[in-house]
Write a protein that holds these residues in place. Sequence first.
Motif, short mmCIF file in Angstrom:
data_model
loop_
_atom_site.label_atom_id
_atom_site.label_comp_id
_atom_site.label_asym_id
_atom_site.label_seq_id
_atom_site.Cartn_x
_atom_site.Cartn_y
_atom_site.Cartn_z
N ALA A 157 0.84 -1.20 0.00
CA ALA A 157 0.00 0.00 0.00
C ALA A 157 0.87 1.26 0.00
N LEU A 158 2.03 1.17 0.65
CA LEU A 158 2.97 2.30 0.70
C LEU A 158 3.89 2.35 -0.51
N SER A 159 3.85 1.32 -1.35
CA SER A 159 4.80 1.17 -2.46
C SER A 159 6.23 1.18 -1.95
N SER A 160 6.43 0.52 -0.83
CA SER A 160 7.75 0.44 -0.22
C SER A 160 8.64 -0.53 -1.00
N ARG A 203 -2.13 9.26 3.99
CA ARG A 203 -1.46 9.63 2.75
C ARG A 203 -2.39 9.42 1.56
N GLU A 204 -2.39 10.38 0.65
CA GLU A 204 -3.28 10.32 -0.51
C GLU A 204 -2.98 9.12 -1.41
N ASP A 205 -1.71 8.78 -1.60
CA ASP A 205 -1.37 7.63 -2.45
C ASP A 205 -1.84 6.33 -1.83
N LYS A 216 -4.40 6.04 0.34
CA LYS A 216 -5.87 6.07 0.24
C LYS A 216 -6.33 5.65 -1.15
N ALA A 217 -5.63 6.11 -2.17
CA ALA A 217 -6.00 5.78 -3.55
C ALA A 217 -5.86 4.28 -3.81
N ARG A 218 -4.77 3.67 -3.35
CA ARG A 218 -4.57 2.24 -3.56
C ARG A 218 -5.62 1.42 -2.80
N LEU A 219 -5.88 1.80 -1.56
CA LEU A 219 -6.87 1.06 -0.77
C LEU A 219 -8.27 1.25 -1.34
N SER A 220 -8.56 2.42 -1.85
CA SER A 220 -9.85 2.68 -2.48
C SER A 220 -10.02 1.85 -3.75
#
Length: 75
Positions: free
Chosen positions: A24-27, A57-59, A61-65
Amino acid sequence: MTLAAARHLGKSACALALLPIEDALSSPDAPNLPGTTDEHPNWRRRLPADAPSLFAREDVKARLSALDQARKEAK
């Protein structure tokens, strides 16, 4: 992880779909790396902030959405 990857995961034919927080964090870091506890603390989360900050974090939120929407559409 991209939004497309989150959507693809969400559309999978399974009862439960999990998105690890690292994805989700693109870690770029994996949660488990070879080594001893002195060299590398295996299976310990090395996150850059606390959970409320990370999920705000917006990024993220976007992935989880995207994952959530794809799961709803897959039903």
